[in-house]
Design a protein around this motif. Sequence first.
Motif, PDB file in Angstrom:
ATOM      1  N   LYS A 176      -9.814  16.491 -19.578  1.00 57.78           N
ATOM      2  CA  LYS A 176      -8.668  15.570 -19.706  1.00 57.78           C
ATOM      3  C   LYS A 176      -7.601  16.198 -20.584  1.00 57.78           C
ATOM      4  CE  LYS A 176     -10.910  11.067 -19.284  1.00 57.78           C
ATOM      5  NZ  LYS A 176     -11.386   9.889 -20.035  1.00 57.78           N
ATOM      6  N   GLU A 177      -8.013  16.761 -21.720  1.00 60.34           N
ATOM      7  CA  GLU A 177      -7.057  17.371 -22.645  1.00 60.34           C
ATOM      8  C   GLU A 177      -6.439  18.631 -22.041  1.00 60.34           C
ATOM      9  OE1 GLU A 177      -8.817  17.997 -26.488  1.00 60.34           O
ATOM     10  OE2 GLU A 177      -9.572  15.943 -26.544  1.00 60.34           O
ATOM     11  N   GLU A 217     -13.921  15.005 -21.406  1.00 62.47           N
ATOM     12  CA  GLU A 217     -12.878  14.899 -22.437  1.00 62.47           C
ATOM     13  C   GLU A 217     -12.106  16.207 -22.560  1.00 62.47           C
ATOM     14  OE1 GLU A 217     -11.458  12.388 -24.204  1.00 62.47           O
ATOM     15  OE2 GLU A 217     -12.668  11.229 -22.805  1.00 62.47           O
ATOM     16  N   ASN A 262      -9.130  14.094 -10.030  1.00 59.31           N
ATOM     17  CA  ASN A 262      -7.953  14.577 -10.764  1.00 59.31           C
ATOM     18  C   ASN A 262      -7.468  15.944 -10.283  1.00 59.31           C
ATOM     19  OD1 ASN A 262      -7.430  12.558 -13.095  1.00 59.31           O
ATOM     20  ND2 ASN A 262      -9.647  12.771 -12.999  1.00 59.31           N
ATOM     21  N   LYS A 283      -4.958  14.888 -17.960  1.00 58.22           N
ATOM     22  CA  LYS A 283      -5.272  13.854 -16.959  1.00 58.22           C
ATOM     23  C   LYS A 283      -5.612  12.549 -17.638  1.00 58.22           C
ATOM     24  CE  LYS A 283      -4.943  16.713 -13.521  1.00 58.22           C
ATOM     25  NZ  LYS A 283      -3.928  16.655 -12.542  1.00 58.22           N
TER      26      LYS A 283
END
Length: 77
Positions: free
Chosen positions: A72-73, A69, A24, A77
């Motif tokens: 991602k936040e 997690e 990512n 992503k």
Amino acid sequence: MDLKLYYKPECPFCKKVLRFMEKNDIELELKNIHDQENKEFLIEKGGMNQVPCLFIDGKAMYESDDIIEFLKEKFNK
């Protein structure tokens, strides 16, 4: 936000987080705990000799799934 990931290259849970970051295009400051200074910091500030550990503004977050997690936040992503 100050983010630093403490890891050990041979740790499978660290590899999981690092693969997610690579996939990512997420770049963070990485701290290998094979370096004694990094290991001592991890134990002193985080309270445990456990990796992966993501320090978020000086606060430790453990567990690879929790770290992923959060990333991602944070990075959408």
